[in-house]
Scaffold this motif. Structure first.
Motif, PDB file in Angstrom:
ATOM      1  N   ARG A  48       0.468  -0.996   0.028  1.00 23.08           N
ATOM      2  CA  ARG A  48       0.234   0.251  -0.374  1.00 23.08           C
ATOM      3  C   ARG A  48       0.919   1.286   0.137  1.00 23.08           C
ATOM      4  O   ARG A  48       1.980   1.290   0.382  1.00 23.08           O
ATOM      5  N   LYS A  49       0.472   2.597  -0.290  1.00 23.75           N
ATOM      6  CA  LYS A  49       1.183   3.862  -0.202  1.00 23.75           C
ATOM      7  C   LYS A  49       1.490   3.904   0.588  1.00 23.75           C
ATOM      8  O   LYS A  49       2.462   4.890   1.259  1.00 23.75           O
ATOM      9  N   ASP A  50       1.266   3.691   1.666  1.00 18.16           N
ATOM     10  CA  ASP A  50       1.917   3.546   3.508  1.00 18.16           C
ATOM     11  C   ASP A  50       1.083   2.637   4.859  1.00 18.16           C
ATOM     12  O   ASP A  50       0.190   1.975   4.209  1.00 18.16           O
ATOM     13  N   THR A  51       2.159   2.525   5.712  1.00 15.29           N
ATOM     14  CA  THR A  51       1.770   1.253   6.758  1.00 15.29           C
ATOM     15  C   THR A  51       0.177   1.462   6.919  1.00 15.29           C
ATOM     16  O   THR A  51      -0.628   0.896   7.193  1.00 15.29           O
ATOM     17  N   LYS A  83       0.282   4.016  -6.386  1.00 22.84           N
ATOM     18  CA  LYS A  83       1.676   4.816  -6.916  1.00 22.84           C
ATOM     19  C   LYS A  83       1.907   4.848  -8.338  1.00 22.84           C
ATOM     20  O   LYS A  83       2.935   5.542  -8.500  1.00 22.84           O
ATOM     21  N   GLY A  84       0.965   4.624  -8.595  1.00 22.61           N
ATOM     22  CA  GLY A  84       0.729   4.739 -10.196  1.00 22.61           C
ATOM     23  C   GLY A  84       1.675   3.172 -11.111  1.00 22.61           C
ATOM     24  O   GLY A  84       1.798   3.129 -12.031  1.00 22.61           O
ATOM     25  N   ASP A  85       2.455   2.046 -10.046  1.00 18.84           N
ATOM     26  CA  ASP A  85       2.410   0.690 -10.576  1.00 18.84           C
ATOM     27  C   ASP A  85       1.407   0.421 -11.489  1.00 18.84           C
ATOM     28  O   ASP A  85       0.475   0.264 -10.958  1.00 18.84           O
ATOM     29  N   GLY A  86       1.776  -0.328 -12.731  1.00 22.19           N
ATOM     30  CA  GLY A  86       0.954  -1.007 -13.493  1.00 22.19           C
ATOM     31  C   GLY A  86       1.511  -1.731 -14.831  1.00 22.19           C
ATOM     32  O   GLY A  86       2.501  -2.909 -14.137  1.00 22.19           O
ATOM     33  N   TRP A  87       0.289  -2.443 -15.913  1.00 20.02           N
ATOM     34  CA  TRP A  87       1.171  -3.220 -16.423  1.00 20.02           C
ATOM     35  C   TRP A  87       2.857  -2.841 -17.025  1.00 20.02           C
ATOM     36  O   TRP A  87       3.438  -4.035 -17.239  1.00 20.02           O
TER      37      TRP A  87
END
Length: 184
Positions: free
Chosen positions: A88-91, A149-153
């Motif tokens: 996740r973007k943060d804990t 955070k925008g990670d993708g294909w």
């Protein structure tokens, strides 16, 4: 894609694991299995890792519980596999999401306690660090992926050595629990 290569999602529940599973299916990594209550119970009962490893022979793609608990054993049993740690973007977001999931399922009520959030955060951070430490000398075998955070294909497909899919990333928020299991 290498026909026998297995892909293990080793992120904890509520980190985009179902989305990862859907993506792997779309990329042709099948058969796929995600969260499965019976297999989780086997793991929680202790002494059944060998039974889970046997179950893993029937699938090519995995994510969620119980798989993220036994990443070391899976790595040893299935050399050449790839591992994806969804985060996740943060804990704090993970801890709150876990609580909210429990509320939706009727397992919890009200607001999360400070103690719950602290404990969930500690477990989450320990797991993520343990996975990163385990693969420290093998970065080609581990991808840390954060959908928020925008990670993708591009990141996923490049890591897996498959063509980048031209489609939106599916947001799969609900698991398909109770999948049919083969006899083993």
């Amino acid at each position: 894609m290498p026909e026998k290569m297995k892909v293990f999602g080793v992120g904890m529940s509520k980190t985009g694991t179902t989305t990862l599973g859907t993506c792997l299916e779309m990329l042709g990594f099948q058969p796929h299995i995600g969260f499965e209550p019976q297999l989780k119970r086997w793991m929680e009962d202790g002494g059944v890792v060998e039974r889970l490893l046997l179950a893993a022979t029937h699938y090519q793609a995995f994510e969620d519980s119980p798989w993220y608990h036994i990443y070391r054993e899976l790595d040893q049993r299935f050399p050449g596999s790839k591992f994806v740690l969804t985060v996740r973007k943060d804990t704090a977001t993970h801890a709150k999401s876990s609580w909210a999931h429990g509320v939706r399922r009727g397992q919890r009520t009200g607001a999360p306690t400070k103690e719950y959030l602290e404990e969930k955060s500690r477990i989450y951070e320990q797991h993520n660090q343990a996975v990163k430490d385990y693969f420290r000398d093998r970065p080609q075998d581990l991808l840390v992926l954060c959908w928020e955070k925008g990670d993708g294909w591009k990141e996923l497909c490049t890591f897996l050595g498959v063509p980048v899919l031209d489609a939106p990333i599916p947001h799969a928020n609900q698991g398909r629990y109770g999948a049919r299991l083969p006899a083993f």
